[in-house]
Each structure stands twice: as structure tokens, then as C-alpha cells.
Design a protein around this motif. Structure first.
Motif, mmCIF file in Angstrom:
data_model
loop_
_atom_site.group_PDB
_atom_site.id
_atom_site.type_symbol
_atom_site.label_atom_id
_atom_site.label_comp_id
_atom_site.label_asym_id
_atom_site.label_seq_id
_atom_site.Cartn_x
_atom_site.Cartn_y
_atom_site.Cartn_z
ATOM 1 N N UNK A 1 0.820 -1.223 0.000
ATOM 2 C CA UNK A 1 0.000 0.000 0.000
ATOM 3 C C UNK A 1 0.849 1.265 0.000
ATOM 4 N N UNK A 2 2.130 1.123 0.316
ATOM 5 C CA UNK A 2 3.021 2.282 0.289
ATOM 6 C C UNK A 2 3.738 2.450 -1.046
ATOM 7 N N UNK B 1 7.634 0.251 10.238
ATOM 8 C CA UNK B 1 6.527 0.441 11.169
ATOM 9 C C UNK B 1 5.332 1.048 10.436
ATOM 10 N N UNK B 2 4.117 0.698 10.842
ATOM 11 C CA UNK B 2 2.937 1.273 10.184
ATOM 12 C C UNK B 2 2.892 2.784 10.361
ATOM 13 N N UNK C 1 -1.680 4.730 5.418
ATOM 14 C CA UNK C 1 -2.102 3.647 4.530
ATOM 15 C C UNK C 1 -1.707 2.277 5.073
ATOM 16 N N UNK C 2 -0.819 2.243 6.056
ATOM 17 C CA UNK C 2 -0.411 0.976 6.671
ATOM 18 C C UNK C 2 -0.734 1.008 8.162
ATOM 19 N N UNK C 3 -1.083 -0.170 8.705
ATOM 20 C CA UNK C 3 -1.606 -0.227 10.071
ATOM 21 C C UNK C 3 -1.106 -1.485 10.770
ATOM 22 N N UNK D 1 -1.737 -4.880 13.279
ATOM 23 C CA UNK D 1 -2.775 -5.909 13.234
ATOM 24 C C UNK D 1 -3.952 -5.598 14.156
ATOM 25 N N UNK D 2 -3.762 -5.146 15.390
ATOM 26 C CA UNK D 2 -4.931 -4.852 16.229
ATOM 27 C C UNK D 2 -5.881 -3.833 15.592
ATOM 28 N N UNK D 3 -5.309 -2.812 14.951
ATOM 29 C CA UNK D 3 -6.159 -1.821 14.281
ATOM 30 C C UNK D 3 -6.941 -2.464 13.149
ATOM 31 N N UNK D 4 -6.272 -3.292 12.355
ATOM 32 C CA UNK D 4 -6.948 -3.967 11.247
ATOM 33 C C UNK D 4 -7.991 -4.953 11.752
ATOM 34 N N UNK D 5 -7.640 -5.674 12.789
ATOM 35 C CA UNK D 5 -8.557 -6.685 13.318
ATOM 36 C C UNK D 5 -9.865 -6.054 13.779
ATOM 37 N N UNK D 6 -9.776 -4.875 14.361
ATOM 38 C CA UNK D 6 -10.983 -4.158 14.783
ATOM 39 C C UNK D 6 -11.910 -3.920 13.590
ATOM 40 N N UNK D 7 -11.336 -3.685 12.429
ATOM 41 C CA UNK D 7 -12.132 -3.394 11.235
ATOM 42 C C UNK D 7 -12.766 -4.638 10.622
#
Length: 566
Positions: free
Chosen positions: A304-305, A459-460, A464-466, A468-474
Motif C-alpha cells: 500500500x506504500x 513500522x505502520x 495507509x499501513x496499520x 494488526x490490532x487496528x486492522x482486526x478491529x475493522x
């Protein structure tokens, strides 16, 4: 009182009905149907619809039940799909007039080879003319409504955990798992016994690496019976974004190869512009990759980067995140799909077209063919073996045969793979005299850590990059924490004795939901901790574990991601 009679007016509220059934006895209740289907995805619902269409056409009334582990239809199917309507045209020819959620035709089709900072346009092997960019979860919900209109009984929120057999080893149905059991195995106040769903014909449409399907394939040696090779897999990681309207091009389709993956790892990305300013972006990584330090999730964040992709996403918002494994074995890996008492359909049998990255249309067609055979088996006394015969005469067989050498070509590396697949596609048109074989099974492809270099991932950036906990919430993933772990170790000592010292603990990296973590115990020794509540049901662990020590089983029904709820 007949159990079936209780369901007739109430099939749209299955939990209430099943609760009533459980109250009759402390033993497991039984519900009898003519056809039981496991999985309410494109294959399972197409089979149900086709079967009921035949019933109406011939003025007969056979009962059909579909059980789905997701909390609601489409809950385990993440939006973003390039859909080929060929099978739907056959199943429901009036789908446009009937309001199917298929509205955005493919408007452009690009194929890029990525380096770290550049994108090179190359000839596209895809032919998406006449296809649509859709939300597959929305289509599944629409198909479910069509099935119910025909009298199909659909039970979301109940996980099929067991295959039922008679004394002659014929499959007679499935059983849902018990609910309300604590981590310690005790029965909680909410305990409810599972239910047996018995079918004269049973169709397994669980999707890729279906847990019951794998048991059936093994029990009846269905790969050997078809002289099929082992199945190969990839992990697909996907996000749905809402982007700036000025950047949005409805129907635009992009696929890429190359960076961020190394040249010995097969995979690529996709980016589809849906409606309402939404785009679906993802990375598919073949699970026969070698380096145990590689993290498919982190590779996706790197993607994504890329300068050609980041500019599209900047200023946008992530709406959803998810992951799922895909079958990549293709034609060579199709097992004999018929077993005593039923058949395997859809991605459980592996009908994905790898170069197209499409399996919905073939899954739907396989369900329709199985339904034809099931109807004739019940109504005319014929054998379900006709499903296998009809499958080999269908356009599924021809399509997968022509695409059979694309994936194995890349076992030789990126550029040899491009060259071989180009010769196969443009010169032989899929009709070369050679059928290439797959390499090692995915779990055997992992090299020892000492032979590989660790990978440092950036590092995220939170743009545009995150993490895993942030992504998992989504992903809207939810499991009851107080239940037995559905991810089970055959030998609990293997992680600390083999996986960690020999392979560097790869399960902590190939899992896209941080289910597996090595944490120090009271003596400071690293031990594997399983965070089963994080599980996205992708099945990567069941496939990639070097010693095949992790067994994925179904959790309580309704658990897991909730994609269609967002």
C-alpha cells in the motif's frame, strides 16, 4: 410431533426453532431433510436454488436445509469481487430485472509488474469484458432471499462440526456443535446441545479448506480416487476503502505481480473500484513460500506504500479488513467429489481459476450440477456419481483444464513463470501436451530459519499501513472468549521443541490476526499462546504449520468476522 412440522412457519427464525427442539430432551435432537447443505456461499445457495427449481418444475416437494456458521448470510465473505455472471445467467436468467446487486461493469482492466518504486504495464491475461465489480457478500444475501422464496430453510449462526454416518459408513448428515461450553469444558448456564441435521443427500459447500470436507476427502481417499495431486493454497488479505471521489473510477480493475514479494514467491495484488467511492485492495501470497520470517500481512502493508498505489489511498478511510485462503491447485488437484451420501461442491473441492483469480462462477455451476444429480438421485433413483460425469462434461472442466499450467509455471520463479505462462496462454492457448505438476505441499516448503534471512518490516504509518490490532478491529471479529479453543494442537510440545527453534516460530507471522504469539512463561521460556478470539477463519494455520500440528475446527456458531455487518 414431527420436528420438521415445527419448522414450516418458522424457518426464518432458526435460533428460536432450534431452541424449541433442544428443550424437548437432554439428548441431541434430530431434524430430517431430503437435502442438507453445509455453507451458505455461492455454491451452497446455488445448489439449493437449482434443486428447488427442479422441484417446482416437476411439481414435487423435497425439503432443503442450508446451515451457515456465520452470524448472518455473507458475514464471512468480504466485499470486493470481479464477478463473471455466466453461472448466474443459467441459474436466474432474470437477475437484472430481479434487482441483483450487480451494477458496476468492468470499465478498464490493467496488469502491472511492480518494482519497488515503479509500475510497468504488461499484457493482461485476464479477460474481464462482460464482468462486474461487486460486493460478493451482498450477492450472497440476495441469493439467500431467492432461496427462501423457493422454500429453502436457511439456518445462519450454526456451525456444522461433525459428519454423521450409518453402520455402512454412508454419510447421513451433519451435527452442529454444542453451545454454551466454557473453556474448562464445563456446561454454562447458556448450554445448548447441538442438533443433528440428517439428509438423504448431503452437499458440503464450506469454502476453501472446509473442515468437514477435508475429513471426507481423507476418509474416502477421494484424491487418490481421481488421481489428483495435493491441493495448494494462497492467503488473500484484503481491505475495503472509501476514497476521494476525484480518484474513484467505478469498474476499474488492476492486478499486479512482483514487488513487494521476492521473485521466488508467487503472488500478486488486486485493486477493484466498486460503487459508492469504495475500492477493494488486497494481496494474495502463495503459501508455499520458503522464508519463515516472511509475514503476508506486513507484505500487504508494504504494497500500500508503493508510489503508484499510495496516492490513490491517501485521504481515504479503511472500512473493512479481512483474510481468507484460496485454492490454487486448479485442475490437477480436483478430488473425486462424490462420497456415499453426498458430494463436495464449490471451493471445498477446489474449482478456483487461478489466472482469473475467480471461483464464484465455477462454485455456483458446481452447485447447480450437484443439485441436478441430487434431484435425479431422489426422484429417479439414480446415482450421485452422475455429478462427477456431468462436471467433466461442463464448461468448468474445460476452463480449468485450459488454465492448469499457469500456477505451476511460477514454481520456477517470477520471470521464468511469466515466460512459461505467456507461451501457455498466447501460443498453446492452454492446450499444450504437458500438464505440469505442483511442487511440495505448502507446509513442506518452509525452510529452516538458519537458512533464511530475517525480514525487517517498516513500522505502520497510520495513513495507509496499520498494525494488526487496528486492522482486526475493522473485521468486526467476535468470539465468545469463554469457550474451548477451536484451534487445537495435536502435540502441544511441537511449538516450543520444533517450530520456534527450527523455524523461528512462523505461526506468529503467517497468521494475519495475531492468533499465535510466543510469550515468556514464569521461567522466561517462550511458549505459544493461542488467541483464538482473534481468528478470521482464514485457515492459513491449518495449511502452513510445518508439522501440520494445528487443527482448525469450527467455533461456536455465529463467531468469527462480521464483514457484511459493517
Amino acid at each position: 410431533m414431527k420436528l420438521k412440522s415445527l419448522l414450516t412457519p418458522l424457518f426464518k427464525t432458526p435460533r428460536k426453532v432450534l431452541n424449541q427442539l433442544r428443550s424437548f430432551s437432554s439428548d441431541r435432537e434430530c431434524m430430517n431433510y431430503d437435502v442438507v447443505i453445509v455453507g451458505a456461499g455461492p455454491a451452497g445457495l446455488s445448489a439449493a436454488i437449482r434443486f428447488k427449481q427442479l422441484c417446482r418444475l416437476n411439481d414435487v416437494d423435497y425439503s432443503v436445509c442450508v446451515v451457515e456458521k456465520g452470524a448472518q448470510l455473507g458475514a464471512h465473505i468480504l466485499s470486493g469481487n470481479v464477478f463473471e455472471p455466466r453461472a448466474l445467467d443459467e441459474l436466474l436468467p432474470q437477475w437484472k430485472k430481479d434487482g441483483a446487486p450487480i451494477e458496476v461493469p468492468v470499465s478498464s482492466d490493467k496488469f502491472w509488474l511492480l518494482s519497488k518504486n515503479r509500475a510497468f504495464s504488461i499484457p493482461s491475461p485476464f479477460n474481464n469484458k462482460g464482468n462486474y465489480v461487486i460486493s460478493l457478500s451482498q450477492l450472497v444475501c440476495w441469493l439467500g432471499a431467492k432461496a427462501e422464496e423457493l422454500g429453502v430453510e436457511i439456518y445462519p449462526g450454526f456451525a456444522a462440526s461433525e459428519v454423521l454416518y450409518d453402520a455402512n459408513n454412508n454419510v447421513t448428515g451433519i451435527a452442529t456443535n454444542d453451545m454454551g461450553i466454557g473453556k474448562d469444558g464445563s456446561r454454562k448456564d447458556t448450554f445448548q446441545r447441538g442438533v443433528e441435521l440428517k439428509g438423504r443427500i448431503n452437499l458440503l459447500a464450506e469454502g476453501c479448506r472446509g473442515s468437514l470436507s477435508e475429513k471426507i476427502i481423507s476418509k474416502y481417499n477421494l484424491r487418490d480416487k481421481a488421481e489428483a495431486q495435493h491441493q495448494t493454497y494462497a492467503l488473500g488479505i484484503k481491505e475495503v476503502w472509501e476514497i476521494d471521489e476525484r480518484k474513484h473510477k467505478p469498474g476499474s480493475v488492476l492486478h499486479t505481480l512482483g514487488w513487494p514479494l521476492d521473485h521466488n514467491t508467487y503472488g500478486g495484488s488486486f485493486l477493484y473500484h466498486m460503487k459508492d467511492r469504495q475500492v477493494s485492495i488486497g494481496l494474495v501470497v502463495a503459501l508455499d513460500y520458503h522464508n519463515p520470517y516472511m509475514s503476508p500481512y506486513e507484505e500487504f502493508q508494504k504494497l500500500k506504500n508503493h508510489p503508484a498505489i499510495r496516492t490513490l489511498l491517501e485521504g481515504g478511510t479503511v472500512l473493512q479488513y479481512g483474510a481468507r485462503t484460496l485454492n490454487e491447485g486448479g485442475f490437477q488437484s480436483i478430488p473425486y467429489p462424490v462420497f456415499p451420501g453426498g458430494a463436495i461442491i464449490g471451493c471445498s473441492a477446489g474449482f478456483l481459476n487461478v489466472p482469473k483469480i475467480k471461483g464464484s462462477h465455477t462454485a455456483m455451476k458446481s452447485g447447480m450440477l450437484a443439485a441436478d444429480s441430487a434431484y435425479k438421485a431422489l426422484h429417479e433413483g439414480l446415482n450421485m456419481k452422475s455429478y462427477w460425469d456431468n462436471l467433466r462434461k461442463s464448461w468448468i472442466w474445460k476452463e480449468l483444464y485450459l488454465a492448469r499450467n499457469y500456477r505451476p509455471a511460477f514454481d520456477y520463479g517470477l520471470f521464468p513463470g511469466l515466460a512459461l505462462s505467456a507461451v501457455e496462454h498466447y501460443i498453446f492457448r492452454g492446450r499444450s501436451p504437458l500438464t505440469m505438476k505442483h511442487g511440495k505441499p505448502d507446509h513442506e516448503a518452509t525452510k529452516e530459519a538458519q537458512l533464511c534471512s530475517p525480514i525487517e518490516y517498516p513500522k505502520p504509518n497510520g495513513v495507509v499501513s496499520f498494525d494488526i490490532p487496528t486492522s482486526l478491529y475493522r473485521s468486526n471479529t467476535n468470539h465468545d472468549h469463554d469457550q474451548p479453543a477451536h484451534l487445537r494442537l495435536t502435540d502441544p510440545n511441537i511449538p516450543s521443541l520444533i517450530n520456534l527453534p527450527k523455524y523461528g516460530g512462523p505461526e506468529s507471522r503467517y497468521c494475519p490476526a495475531r492468533v499465535y504469539e510466543y510469550v515468556p512463561d514464569e521461567k522466561g521460556q517462550l511458549k505459544l499462546q493461542i488467541n483464538a478470539q482473534n481468528c478470521l477463519h482464514c485457515k492459513a494455520c491449518d495449511i502452513k504449520d510445518p508439522k501440520q500440528n494445528i487443527k482448525w475446527t469450527v467455533p461456536e456458531g455465529g463467531g468469527g468476522p462480521g464483514y457484511s455487518m459493517m
